[in-house]
Structure formats: C-alpha cells, structure tokens
Design an enzyme around this catalytic site. Structure first.
Site, PDB file in Angstrom:
ATOM      1  N   GLU A  65       0.808  -0.987  -0.065  1.00 50.06           N
ATOM      2  CA  GLU A  65      -0.013  -0.035   0.030  1.00 50.06           C
ATOM      3  C   GLU A  65       0.803   1.275   0.087  1.00 50.06           C
ATOM      4  O   GLU A  65       0.874   2.488   0.519  1.00 50.06           O
ATOM      5  CB  GLU A  65      -1.171  -0.166   1.601  1.00 50.06           C
ATOM      6  CG  GLU A  65      -2.195  -1.094   0.993  1.00 50.06           C
ATOM      7  CD  GLU A  65      -2.806  -0.724   2.372  1.00 50.06           C
ATOM      8  OE1 GLU A  65      -2.818  -0.369   2.677  1.00 50.06           O
ATOM      9  OE2 GLU A  65      -4.454  -1.583   1.720  1.00 50.06           O
ATOM     10  N   GLU A 117      -4.425  -8.386  -0.854  1.00 50.15           N
ATOM     11  CA  GLU A 117      -5.715  -8.087   0.398  1.00 50.15           C
ATOM     12  C   GLU A 117      -7.089  -8.314   0.096  1.00 50.15           C
ATOM     13  O   GLU A 117      -7.564  -7.387  -0.488  1.00 50.15           O
ATOM     14  CB  GLU A 117      -5.047  -6.760   1.208  1.00 50.15           C
ATOM     15  CG  GLU A 117      -3.524  -6.999   1.818  1.00 50.15           C
ATOM     16  CD  GLU A 117      -3.349  -6.114   2.701  1.00 50.15           C
ATOM     17  OE1 GLU A 117      -4.134  -5.530   3.038  1.00 50.15           O
ATOM     18  OE2 GLU A 117      -2.263  -5.637   3.201  1.00 50.15           O
TER      19      GLU A 117
HETATM   20  O1  AHR Z   1      -5.243  -5.475   6.478  1.00 50.11           O
HETATM   21  C1  AHR Z   1      -5.526  -4.714   7.760  1.00 50.11           C
HETATM   22  C2  AHR Z   1      -4.894  -3.603   6.553  1.00 50.11           C
HETATM   23  O2  AHR Z   1      -5.684  -3.496   5.910  1.00 50.11           O
HETATM   24  C3  AHR Z   1      -3.437  -3.918   5.786  1.00 50.11           C
HETATM   25  O3  AHR Z   1      -2.379  -3.559   7.083  1.00 50.11           O
HETATM   26  C4  AHR Z   1      -3.454  -2.999   5.067  1.00 50.11           C
HETATM   27  O4  AHR Z   1      -2.486  -3.460   4.078  1.00 50.11           O
HETATM   28  C5  AHR Z   1      -4.928  -2.611   4.340  1.00 50.11           C
HETATM   29  O5  AHR Z   1      -4.782  -1.004   4.554  1.00 50.11           O
END
Ligand code: AHR
Length: 494
Positions: free
Chosen positions: A173, A296
């Site tokens: 991110e 994710e």
């Molecule tokens: O999964 C929780 C968080 O969500 C992670 O650390 C991040 O990459 C995303 O914003």
C-alpha cells in the site's frame, strides 16, 4: 428458474491454487496468540506454533502465506527478528494498537510455519521506512547458499541450508501506510528496490509490485507503463465494507437485510475491479505474463464491542461465507489474470478462518468455504454461461446466484454455486455440456443457515457447518439444483 450451462469440455485455463492464499500480519492476535504461542506455552505447539491452528490450516491446503504485513511490513526491520529470542529487540507496533512487539516471531519462525503448512512463503519487504540494502540483505539471508555475510549469519542462527523463497512483495500500500507515495514516485522506487532483490543459485523470485487501492486505475496505468516489464505480479487491494471506512463500517453481527444486500453488492464489485484493472494490464501485457495478485481482500466491519480498535477483531457469519464464495467464483472466472489472492486475515483479524480464545479454537463459516472450494485448486476452469434471476431490494438489482466450475486432474467436474438472496430460494437447471448427463450423478456439500447473522461461538462452534447437500438431482439429462436462501454449495459430478 435459473439456467446455467457448464461446458465441461471447454477449459479456460488453470485456477492457480494460490488463489486460495492467506495473509497473516503482526496485527492484533493474528500472529501472537493466533499462530505463535511460544515453545513454553501450555497450549500444544510445535516449536512455538500452535498445533490446533496448524492442523486446521493444513486441512484447507493453504498454498501460500503472505507475511509480515500489511502496513506492518513497511515498519518492519527483519534484523530485529532473528537470533536468540530473549535478546530480540522489543519495539512498539505503532500501526496496530501501539502494543509491544517482542519480535519472537521472525524470519526463522515464519519459514518454519510455511514448512509445516507445506505452503509457499510470500514475504512483503519494507520500502516505506527501510533501505534498499536492508531489503537486499533479507533476500540474501534467506536464499544465498554459500559464503556471504548474510548467509553466514543465517547459519550462526541455526539454519544451514537456504530456504526456497518464491514470492516477494516490494512494499505494501505504497499509496497509503506504505509511504503515501504518488504512483510515479513509487514506480521509480520499485524499479530501484527490485534491482537488488537477487536470484541466488536456482532460487527464482517472483517479484510483486505494490498495486492499486480499489479503483485507482491511474495507479495501475502508471505502474504498468513505467515498470511493467520488471515485475511478475502487481497487487490490488479491495475490502468489502458495507458502510463507510471512516464513518462506520457496519457491525459483523448486528445488521438488517439492507446491509446484507449492500454487502453482496460490494462483494460483487470485485468483478468490475478485476475487469477494469485487467484491461489496463492487457494494454501493456497482452500475453498476461504479469499476474494480478489480490493480496488483501475480505470483509471489514467495526471491531467487536469491547475489543481493542487497533486489533481489527470481528466475528464471522454466514454472510462472510457468502462473500468468500462470491469472491472465489469471480476469481475462478478471471483465472487468466488473477494468479494469487490472500484473504485478510488468517486468524483473529478481519475475515478470519479461525478464531481463538486462550487454548480454545473455532472454525468460522469462511473457513468452511475454503474447505469446500479447495477442490478447485489447480483445476481447469470451465466455460460457464448463466442466465440467473435477480435479487432485488430498494430499487436495486443484483444477480441472485453466482457460479463457477472446474475440472480436476482426475477429470472430475466441480460446480460451486452461491445464492446471495437472504430470503429467496433458487431453482437452477444446469446443462452439463460434454457429459452424458443421463449417466452422471451429482452430490455435494452445502453451507447455509436460518438467520442472516448465524455464526459459530466458543460455546456453539458448529452452528454454521457444512453438511451433505440433498438438493441436486439429474433428471432427463439435466442437473437440477435447489438452493435454499443464503447458501453456498459445491457439487461433484460423478
Ligand atoms: O489487513 C489490514 C490492513 O489493511 C493492512 O495492514 C493494510 O495493508 C490494509 O490497509
């Protein structure tokens, strides 16, 4: 009546088993308590890793595990997590709850976990607050077989042979917690950092660039244009949040039918995101060499009342199970570009497979979907055409059912169906083209419930659990399937 055609003799390519990947971050009780209890714990463990969680994860055939973050990855300095545990640095997990991170779970422990699970490690490196040298040395430490400062250090720490490491992420991110960068800036940093992510010996690293947030198509465009030829994968993050990320995401258990509907709608949004990001990737990579890595995804609700807001602990209901099923059907149908996905997160965090409380452990409805769908891992995805009815609420319309099908190495066909309607059943007629339907039979498993927030607790761990499905019949050469409301079904045609 819904009509579905499964072309059992038209393969659209392989469903990479890594689509069933996981993500475990140093966040809340995921790593500590959820996976790592330490060698001296009264909880049965293998070298510090709890046995019950290990066995449960082995059962669903976890193919790949992403670690150590997430946002944590861009604050993680791997050298703090090696050597004798008692002398490892204690630090503050600034991003997640401000708790002490004692670094007891580090590189060696993670690699052991992957060995025990027989899965591929996927390590996310630190671009946000780490140096090129630090990243480069981590790869050297893990994979170099020979005489070098990092390899020697690894041996001193008890590991003679290098590990095999395939998947490496260059930051996380980077548009947000990983450095708040512009895509142009990150594209340049990616080019620089990845240069020093070396292939030692026959260890060939699949390099994954930090990708877009949801529908930031410009990010994908800039990355593909400026660094596409230097990456093997490009990530994408998208969470299913019924409410608003900042103003209130919604409760995991306390919700009405309108929120159920919105959750399904938002889960389905993944299809549009993949399609549009893929279109941009196709422009620069028509051969589809670069994998889309959705590292994710999953539901994100408000934390359970009374729990640490920085720990992201949420319950998991039949609604989560449907979200998982919807995602897998989407991923299967985009298997030409989607090469890996990692649900967030494995234990005790967000849409978890497993919840723990001290020595107790329960399996969530989401876990059961991973279990039922594991038959699709590495199978050939089949061409499916569907004309399904609609699911309507408040003037909005969704398809009522999603479907995907695959054929495994033994020639067995599996069909997975999700009925998203919280109240309406679905009668489906399936044309199994390419099979002599008169001579086949269908059986399978169903996950369903009688209320929208049905979930498992430590007191009642099997409220939502798969059972044999009785609603599939082959009649007159067609397969008919009767899906109850809010259900996930996987059938085997034999
Ligand atoms: O999964 C929780 C968080 O969500 C992670 O650390 C991040 O990459 C995303 O914003």
């Amino acid at each position: 009546m819904h009509n579905v055609i499964v072309n059992t003799d038209i393969s659209k390519g392989k469903i990479n088993k890594n689509i069933y990947g996981h993500f475990a971050e140093h966040l809340g009780r995921c790593i500590y308590e959820g996976i790592w209890v330490g060698e001296d714990s009264p909880i049965p463990n293998t070298k510090g890793i709890r046995d019950d969680v290990l066995a449960a994860l082995k059962n669903i055939k976890v193919p790949v595990l992403r670690w150590p973050g997430g946002c944590f990855a861009d604050e993680y300095h791997w050298k703090d997590g090696i050597g004798p545990r008692e002398s490892r640095k204690r630090m503050v997990n600034t991003h997640w709850g401000g708790v002490v991170e004692n670094n007891h779970f580090g590189t060696h422990e993670f690699m052991l976990l992957c060995e025990l699970l027989e899965c591929e490690p996927y390590i996310c490196g630190n671009v946000g607050s780490g140096t090129v040298q630090e990243m480069s040395e981590w790869v050297e430490y893990m994979t170099f077989d020979g005489e070098s400062p990092m390899a020697n250090w690894r041996k001193e720490n008890g590991r003679e042979q290098p590990w095999k490491l395939k998947y490496f992420g260059v930051g996380n991110e980077n548009w947000g917690c990983g450095g708040n960068m512009r895509p142009e800036y990150y594209a340049d940093l990616y080019r620089r950092y990845q240069t020093y992510v070396r292939n030692y010996g026959d260890n060939k690293i699949y390099k994954i660039a930090g990708g877009a947030n949801v529908d930031d198509y410009n990010w994908t465009e800039v990355l593909m244009k400026n660094a596409g030829w230097l990456m093997d994968g490009l990530s994408l993050h998208y969470y299913t949040i019924p409410g608003d990320f900042w103003l209130g995401k919604g409760s995991a258990l306390d919700f009405e039918e309108g929120e159920w509907f919105v959750t399904m709608k938002k889960a389905l949004h993944m299809d549009e995101l993949i399609t549009k990001h893929s279109t941009i990737m196709d422009k620069y990579d028509p051969e589809k060499r670069v994998g889309m890595i959705i590292d994710e995804w999953g539901t994100w609700f408000d934390v359970e009342p009374g729990t640490n807001p920085g720990f992201l602990y949420q319950q998991n209901s039949i609604r989560d199970a449907l979200v998982a099923g919807v995602h897998f059907n989407i991923f299967h149908n985009h298997a030409d570009r989607v090469q890996m996905t990692n649900i967030a997160q494995t234990v005790n965090v967000l849409q978890a497979m497993i919840l723990t409380e001290g020595e107790k452990m329960i399996l969530t409805p989401t876990y059961h979907v991973f279990d039922m769908f594991k038959v699709h891992q590495d199978a050939e995805v089949l061409a499916v055409e569907s004309a399904v009815g609609s699911y309507e609420m408040g003037g909005e319309t969704l398809p009522q059912v999603t479907v995907s099908a695959s054929k495994d190495a033994d020639g067995k066909v599996h069909v997975s169906l999700v009925n998203m309607d919280h109240a309406g059943k679905a009668d489906i007629s399936v044309d199994l083209r390419g099979l002599a339907a008169e001579s086949v039979q269908a059986s399978g498993m169903i996950l369903t419930a009688d209320r929208m927030n049905a979930h498992n607790t430590f007191e009642q761990p099997d409220t939502v659990a798969p059972r044999a499905f009785e609603g599939a019949n082959v009649e007159g050469g067609r397969l008919s399937v009767k899906l109850p409301p809010m259900s996930v079904v996987t059938l085997v045609i034999h």
